[in-house]
Design an enzyme around this catalytic site. Structure first.
Site, PDB file in Angstrom:
ATOM      1  N   GLY A  65     -42.560  84.398  17.152  1.00 22.79           N
ATOM      2  CA  GLY A  65     -42.054  83.243  16.438  1.00 22.79           C
ATOM      3  C   GLY A  65     -43.037  82.756  15.394  1.00 22.79           C
ATOM      4  CB  CYS A  66     -42.563  80.603  12.427  1.00 24.97           C
ATOM      5  SG  CYS A  66     -41.556  79.271  13.132  1.00 24.97           S
ATOM      6  CE1 TYR A  67     -44.345  74.677  14.231  1.00 24.84           C
ATOM      7  CE2 TYR A  67     -42.361  75.099  15.502  1.00 24.84           C
ATOM      8  CZ  TYR A  67     -43.049  74.324  14.593  1.00 24.84           C
ATOM      9  OH  TYR A  67     -42.451  73.210  14.041  1.00 24.84           O
ATOM     10  CB  ALA A  96     -49.286  79.685  12.292  1.00 20.65           C
TER      11      ALA A  96
END
Length: 345
Positions: free
Chosen positions: A149-151, A154
Protein backbone atom coordinates in the site's frame (compact mmCIF):
# COMPACT_ATOMS: atom_id res chain seq x y z
CA UNK A 1 5.42 -4.90 -28.12
CA UNK A 2 6.96 -7.87 -26.33
CA UNK A 3 4.35 -8.30 -23.57
CA UNK A 4 0.56 -8.07 -23.38
CA UNK A 5 -1.06 -6.62 -20.26
CA UNK A 6 -4.53 -6.53 -18.76
CA UNK A 7 -5.71 -4.02 -16.17
CA UNK A 8 -8.50 -5.39 -13.99
CA UNK A 9 -10.22 -2.59 -12.11
CA UNK A 10 -9.33 -0.07 -14.79
CA UNK A 11 -12.08 2.40 -13.85
CA UNK A 12 -10.45 3.35 -10.54
CA UNK A 13 -7.71 5.89 -9.98
CA UNK A 14 -4.92 3.30 -9.68
CA UNK A 15 -6.21 1.55 -12.79
CA UNK A 16 -6.26 4.81 -14.73
CA UNK A 17 -2.73 5.59 -13.58
CA UNK A 18 -1.61 2.16 -14.76
CA UNK A 19 -3.12 2.89 -18.18
CA UNK A 20 -1.40 6.29 -18.29
CA UNK A 21 2.02 4.92 -17.40
CA UNK A 22 1.74 1.82 -19.58
CA UNK A 23 0.87 4.04 -22.55
CA UNK A 24 4.53 5.10 -22.51
CA UNK A 25 6.01 1.66 -21.84
CA UNK A 26 8.11 0.47 -24.78
CA UNK A 27 7.76 -3.25 -24.03
CA UNK A 28 4.23 -3.67 -22.64
CA UNK A 29 0.93 -3.02 -24.41
CA UNK A 30 -2.49 -3.00 -22.74
CA UNK A 31 -4.75 -5.41 -24.60
CA UNK A 32 -7.57 -5.74 -22.05
CA UNK A 33 -9.15 -3.35 -19.54
CA UNK A 34 -11.73 -4.76 -17.14
CA UNK A 35 -14.15 -2.87 -14.91
CA UNK A 36 -17.30 -4.68 -13.89
CA UNK A 37 -19.31 -1.62 -12.86
CA UNK A 38 -18.45 0.24 -16.09
CA UNK A 39 -18.42 -2.66 -18.55
CA UNK A 40 -19.25 -1.47 -22.05
CA UNK A 41 -17.98 2.07 -21.44
CA UNK A 42 -15.08 3.49 -23.39
CA UNK A 43 -12.01 4.19 -21.29
CA UNK A 44 -11.93 7.68 -22.75
CA UNK A 45 -15.46 8.39 -21.53
CA UNK A 46 -14.24 7.98 -17.96
CA UNK A 47 -10.79 9.50 -18.46
CA UNK A 48 -10.59 11.82 -21.49
CA UNK A 49 -6.90 12.44 -20.75
CA UNK A 50 -6.19 8.87 -21.91
CA UNK A 51 -7.71 9.43 -25.36
CA UNK A 52 -4.45 9.83 -27.32
CA UNK A 53 -3.32 6.33 -26.27
CA UNK A 54 -6.56 4.39 -25.91
CA UNK A 55 -8.97 5.39 -28.68
CA UNK A 56 -11.48 2.58 -29.01
CA UNK A 57 -10.51 0.69 -25.84
CA UNK A 58 -13.72 -0.48 -24.16
CA UNK A 59 -13.97 -1.73 -20.59
CA UNK A 60 -14.87 -5.42 -20.42
CA UNK A 61 -16.88 -7.35 -17.85
CA UNK A 62 -14.93 -9.87 -15.80
CA UNK A 63 -14.29 -13.04 -17.79
CA UNK A 64 -11.11 -14.94 -16.91
CA UNK A 65 -11.14 -16.76 -20.26
CA UNK A 66 -10.79 -13.40 -22.02
CA UNK A 67 -7.39 -12.99 -20.35
CA UNK A 68 -5.95 -16.21 -21.76
CA UNK A 69 -2.40 -15.65 -22.93
CA UNK A 70 -1.95 -12.27 -21.26
CA UNK A 71 1.62 -11.92 -20.01
CA UNK A 72 0.86 -9.76 -16.99
CA UNK A 73 -2.45 -9.01 -15.28
CA UNK A 74 -2.60 -5.99 -12.98
CA UNK A 75 -5.39 -6.22 -10.39
CA UNK A 76 -6.57 -2.95 -8.82
CA UNK A 77 -9.47 -4.16 -6.71
CA UNK A 78 -10.91 -3.67 -3.22
CA UNK A 79 -9.50 -5.99 -0.56
CA UNK A 80 -11.10 -9.41 -0.64
CA UNK A 81 -11.65 -9.43 -4.40
CA UNK A 82 -8.25 -10.59 -5.64
CA UNK A 83 -8.23 -13.77 -3.57
CA UNK A 84 -11.56 -14.64 -5.17
CA UNK A 85 -10.37 -14.02 -8.74
CA UNK A 86 -6.73 -15.15 -8.73
CA UNK A 87 -7.49 -18.91 -8.70
CA UNK A 88 -9.27 -18.47 -12.05
CA UNK A 89 -6.23 -16.70 -13.52
CA UNK A 90 -3.69 -19.40 -12.70
CA UNK A 91 -2.54 -21.05 -15.89
CA UNK A 92 -4.19 -18.33 -17.99
CA UNK A 93 -1.82 -15.39 -17.45
CA UNK A 94 1.93 -15.24 -17.07
CA UNK A 95 2.10 -13.04 -13.97
CA UNK A 96 -0.38 -11.55 -11.52
CA UNK A 97 0.51 -8.14 -10.07
CA UNK A 98 -1.98 -7.43 -7.29
CA UNK A 99 -2.28 -3.85 -6.07
CA UNK A 100 -4.82 -4.88 -3.43
CA UNK A 101 -4.19 -6.13 0.07
CA UNK A 102 -5.01 -9.79 -0.42
CA UNK A 103 -1.56 -11.32 -0.84
CA UNK A 104 0.65 -8.96 1.16
CA UNK A 105 0.45 -10.65 4.55
CA UNK A 106 0.63 -14.18 5.97
CA UNK A 107 -2.80 -15.70 6.58
CA UNK A 108 -2.85 -15.10 10.34
CA UNK A 109 -1.83 -11.47 9.99
CA UNK A 110 -4.35 -10.95 7.20
CA UNK A 111 -7.14 -12.22 9.43
CA UNK A 112 -5.89 -10.06 12.33
CA UNK A 113 -5.97 -6.82 10.33
CA UNK A 114 -8.84 -7.51 7.92
CA UNK A 115 -11.12 -9.34 10.31
CA UNK A 116 -11.88 -12.31 8.07
CA UNK A 117 -10.07 -15.53 7.13
CA UNK A 118 -8.17 -15.59 3.86
CA UNK A 119 -10.04 -17.64 1.27
CA UNK A 120 -6.96 -18.71 -0.73
CA UNK A 121 -4.20 -19.20 1.86
CA UNK A 122 -2.45 -21.85 -0.25
CA UNK A 123 -1.59 -19.14 -2.80
CA UNK A 124 0.04 -16.72 -0.35
CA UNK A 125 3.45 -18.36 -0.67
CA UNK A 126 3.51 -17.76 -4.42
CA UNK A 127 3.34 -13.96 -4.01
CA UNK A 128 6.31 -11.73 -3.21
CA UNK A 129 6.09 -8.37 -1.43
CA UNK A 130 6.47 -5.89 -4.27
CA UNK A 131 8.76 -3.23 -2.81
CA UNK A 132 11.74 -3.72 -5.15
CA UNK A 133 14.28 -1.57 -3.32
CA UNK A 134 14.07 -3.76 -0.21
CA UNK A 135 12.60 -7.10 -1.38
CA UNK A 136 14.17 -7.36 -4.83
CA UNK A 137 15.54 -10.87 -4.33
CA UNK A 138 12.01 -12.19 -3.84
CA UNK A 139 10.73 -10.78 -7.13
CA UNK A 140 11.62 -13.75 -9.30
CA UNK A 141 10.38 -14.86 -12.70
CA UNK A 142 7.96 -17.37 -11.15
CA UNK A 143 6.53 -15.06 -8.47
CA UNK A 144 3.26 -13.24 -8.29
CA UNK A 145 3.57 -9.75 -6.84
CA UNK A 146 1.67 -8.22 -3.93
CA UNK A 147 2.26 -4.49 -4.30
CA UNK A 148 2.39 -2.79 -0.88
CA UNK A 149 0.00 0.00 0.00
CA UNK A 150 0.94 3.65 -0.35
CA UNK A 151 1.34 4.34 3.37
CA UNK A 152 3.50 1.25 3.99
CA UNK A 153 5.66 2.04 0.96
CA UNK A 154 6.59 5.47 2.30
CA UNK A 155 6.97 4.37 5.92
CA UNK A 156 9.05 1.27 5.13
CA UNK A 157 11.38 3.14 2.77
CA UNK A 158 11.84 5.86 5.38
CA UNK A 159 12.55 3.59 8.35
CA UNK A 160 14.42 0.66 6.80
CA UNK A 161 17.92 2.22 6.70
CA UNK A 162 17.75 3.22 10.36
CA UNK A 163 16.54 -0.17 11.55
CA UNK A 164 18.65 -2.42 9.36
CA UNK A 165 21.82 -0.47 10.21
CA UNK A 166 21.12 -0.81 13.93
CA UNK A 167 20.77 2.94 14.41
CA UNK A 168 17.13 2.87 15.56
CA UNK A 169 15.39 0.71 18.13
CA UNK A 170 12.58 -1.55 16.86
CA UNK A 171 10.58 -0.43 19.90
CA UNK A 172 8.69 2.84 20.02
CA UNK A 173 8.45 3.43 16.25
CA UNK A 174 5.86 6.07 15.30
CA UNK A 175 4.54 6.78 11.79
CA UNK A 176 2.48 9.91 11.13
CA UNK A 177 1.44 10.07 7.48
CA UNK A 178 -0.77 12.30 5.36
CA UNK A 179 -2.29 11.44 1.97
CA UNK A 180 -4.29 13.17 -0.72
CA UNK A 181 -7.94 12.35 -1.29
CA UNK A 182 -7.25 10.14 -4.32
CA UNK A 183 -5.91 7.58 -1.84
CA UNK A 184 -9.51 6.85 -0.91
CA UNK A 185 -10.29 5.77 -4.46
CA UNK A 186 -12.82 6.93 -7.01
CA UNK A 187 -15.88 5.58 -5.22
CA UNK A 188 -18.32 8.04 -3.71
CA UNK A 189 -17.99 8.46 0.06
CA UNK A 190 -18.71 11.32 2.44
CA UNK A 191 -15.06 11.95 3.46
CA UNK A 192 -14.12 12.27 -0.23
CA UNK A 193 -16.66 14.97 -1.03
CA UNK A 194 -15.09 18.36 -1.75
CA UNK A 195 -17.15 20.10 0.93
CA UNK A 196 -16.00 17.52 3.52
CA UNK A 197 -12.32 17.22 2.57
CA UNK A 198 -11.52 20.81 1.64
CA UNK A 199 -9.86 23.11 4.20
CA UNK A 200 -9.48 20.45 6.87
CA UNK A 201 -7.02 17.74 7.96
CA UNK A 202 -8.50 14.58 9.42
CA UNK A 203 -6.84 11.66 11.23
CA UNK A 204 -8.59 8.35 10.69
CA UNK A 205 -8.23 4.63 11.29
CA UNK A 206 -6.90 5.36 14.78
CA UNK A 207 -4.99 2.36 16.21
CA UNK A 208 -6.62 -0.05 13.74
CA UNK A 209 -5.63 1.04 10.23
CA UNK A 210 -4.98 -2.07 8.15
CA UNK A 211 -1.72 -0.78 6.71
CA UNK A 212 -0.21 -1.05 10.19
CA UNK A 213 0.07 -4.79 9.64
CA UNK A 214 2.13 -4.28 6.49
CA UNK A 215 4.49 -1.79 8.13
CA UNK A 216 5.08 -4.12 11.08
CA UNK A 217 5.50 -7.23 8.92
CA UNK A 218 7.90 -5.73 6.39
CA UNK A 219 10.13 -4.02 8.94
CA UNK A 220 10.20 -7.20 11.02
CA UNK A 221 11.19 -9.21 7.93
CA UNK A 222 13.99 -6.78 7.12
CA UNK A 223 15.42 -6.62 10.64
CA UNK A 224 14.75 -10.14 11.90
CA UNK A 225 13.21 -8.79 15.10
CA UNK A 226 9.61 -7.82 15.92
CA UNK A 227 8.66 -4.25 15.03
CA UNK A 228 5.36 -2.74 16.14
CA UNK A 229 4.71 0.77 14.81
CA UNK A 230 2.15 3.24 16.07
CA UNK A 231 0.63 4.39 12.78
CA UNK A 232 -1.81 7.25 12.26
CA UNK A 233 -2.92 8.27 8.74
CA UNK A 234 -4.35 11.67 7.90
CA UNK A 235 -6.46 12.86 4.99
CA UNK A 236 -5.35 16.23 3.61
CA UNK A 237 -7.08 18.46 1.02
CA UNK A 238 -4.99 17.70 -2.06
CA UNK A 239 -5.65 15.30 -4.91
CA UNK A 240 -2.50 13.18 -4.83
CA UNK A 241 0.69 12.90 -2.82
CA UNK A 242 1.73 11.31 0.47
CA UNK A 243 4.18 12.35 3.18
CA UNK A 244 5.28 10.00 5.95
CA UNK A 245 6.91 11.51 9.05
CA UNK A 246 8.48 8.74 11.13
CA UNK A 247 10.06 8.76 14.59
CA UNK A 248 12.24 6.26 16.40
CA UNK A 249 14.47 5.88 19.46
CA UNK A 250 18.24 5.57 19.10
CA UNK A 251 19.94 2.16 19.32
CA UNK A 252 23.52 3.40 18.93
CA UNK A 253 25.85 5.95 20.47
CA UNK A 254 27.31 8.98 18.76
CA UNK A 255 24.47 9.56 16.36
CA UNK A 256 24.38 12.64 14.14
CA UNK A 257 22.26 13.71 11.21
CA UNK A 258 25.24 13.12 8.95
CA UNK A 259 25.59 9.54 10.16
CA UNK A 260 21.91 8.88 9.52
CA UNK A 261 22.10 10.31 6.01
CA UNK A 262 25.16 8.17 5.33
CA UNK A 263 23.04 5.10 6.08
CA UNK A 264 20.40 6.30 3.59
CA UNK A 265 22.98 6.94 0.89
CA UNK A 266 24.50 3.50 1.46
CA UNK A 267 21.07 1.89 1.16
CA UNK A 268 19.62 3.83 -1.75
CA UNK A 269 22.19 5.66 -3.88
CA UNK A 270 22.09 2.96 -6.57
CA UNK A 271 18.29 3.04 -6.75
CA UNK A 272 16.88 4.91 -9.76
CA UNK A 273 13.71 6.06 -7.99
CA UNK A 274 15.03 7.01 -4.55
CA UNK A 275 16.29 10.53 -3.86
CA UNK A 276 18.13 11.09 -0.57
CA UNK A 277 18.66 14.73 0.29
CA UNK A 278 19.34 17.09 3.15
CA UNK A 279 16.24 19.21 2.54
CA UNK A 280 12.80 18.15 3.80
CA UNK A 281 10.97 16.28 1.00
CA UNK A 282 7.79 17.62 -0.55
CA UNK A 283 4.94 15.76 -2.18
CA UNK A 284 4.91 18.24 -5.07
CA UNK A 285 8.39 17.05 -6.12
CA UNK A 286 7.09 13.51 -6.68
CA UNK A 287 3.91 14.39 -8.59
CA UNK A 288 3.32 12.04 -11.51
CA UNK A 289 6.52 10.09 -10.89
CA UNK A 290 7.65 6.78 -9.40
CA UNK A 291 10.13 8.57 -7.16
CA UNK A 292 10.45 8.61 -3.38
CA UNK A 293 12.23 11.56 -1.76
CA UNK A 294 13.77 10.88 1.66
CA UNK A 295 15.68 12.60 4.43
CA UNK A 296 16.48 12.04 8.11
CA UNK A 297 17.47 13.99 11.20
CA UNK A 298 18.92 13.26 14.62
CA UNK A 299 17.65 15.51 17.42
CA UNK A 300 20.23 15.92 20.19
CA UNK A 301 17.74 17.66 22.47
CA UNK A 302 15.29 14.76 22.71
CA UNK A 303 17.50 11.91 21.55
CA UNK A 304 15.12 11.15 18.70
CA UNK A 305 15.54 9.93 15.13
CA UNK A 306 13.32 11.47 12.47
CA UNK A 307 12.77 10.07 8.97
CA UNK A 308 10.66 11.47 6.15
CA UNK A 309 9.45 10.12 2.82
CA UNK A 310 7.38 11.81 0.11
CA UNK A 311 5.77 9.87 -2.73
CA UNK A 312 2.94 10.18 -5.21
CA UNK A 313 0.35 7.83 -3.72
CA UNK A 314 -0.81 6.80 -7.20
CA UNK A 315 2.77 6.50 -8.52
CA UNK A 316 5.31 4.90 -6.20
CA UNK A 317 2.39 4.19 -3.89
CA UNK A 318 0.45 2.15 -6.46
CA UNK A 319 0.68 2.01 -10.26
CA UNK A 320 4.31 3.03 -10.68
CA UNK A 321 5.53 0.55 -8.15
CA UNK A 322 3.39 -2.18 -9.73
CA UNK A 323 5.02 -1.57 -13.11
CA UNK A 324 8.48 -1.47 -11.52
CA UNK A 325 7.83 -4.88 -9.96
CA UNK A 326 6.33 -6.20 -13.20
CA UNK A 327 9.44 -5.12 -15.08
CA UNK A 328 11.49 -7.10 -12.60
CA UNK A 329 9.57 -10.37 -12.91
CA UNK A 330 9.39 -10.00 -16.71
CA UNK A 331 13.16 -9.66 -16.90
CA UNK A 332 13.13 -6.02 -18.02
CA UNK A 333 15.16 -3.19 -16.46
CA UNK A 334 13.11 -1.97 -13.50
CA UNK A 335 13.01 1.63 -14.68
CA UNK A 336 11.56 0.81 -18.11
CA UNK A 337 8.65 3.07 -18.98
CA UNK A 338 8.63 4.83 -15.61
CA UNK A 339 9.26 8.51 -14.89
CA UNK A 340 11.65 9.33 -12.07
CA UNK A 341 11.15 13.06 -12.47
CA UNK A 342 8.06 14.77 -11.09
CA UNK A 343 5.88 17.26 -12.93
CA UNK A 344 6.97 20.89 -12.47
CA UNK A 345 5.78 23.48 -11.84
Amino acid sequence: MAYRAAVVGAAGYAGAELLRLLAGHPDVAVTRAVAASHAGSAVTDLYPALAPAYRGLVLDAWDPAALDGVDVAFLTLPHGESQRLVPDLLGRVGHVIDLGADFRLPAARYEQWYGTPHTAPALLGSFAFGLPELFRDRLTADAGVAVPGCYPTAAILALAPLLTAGLASPEGVVVHAASGVSGRGRGLSDPSLFSEANETVTPYGLLTHRHTGEIDWALSELTGVPVAALFTPHLVPMTRGLLASCYARPAAEGLTTGRLLDAYHAQYDDEPFIVVGAAPPTTRATLGSNAAHLTARYDDRTGSLLAFAAIDNLGKGAAGQAIQAANRVLGLPEATGLPAVGIVP
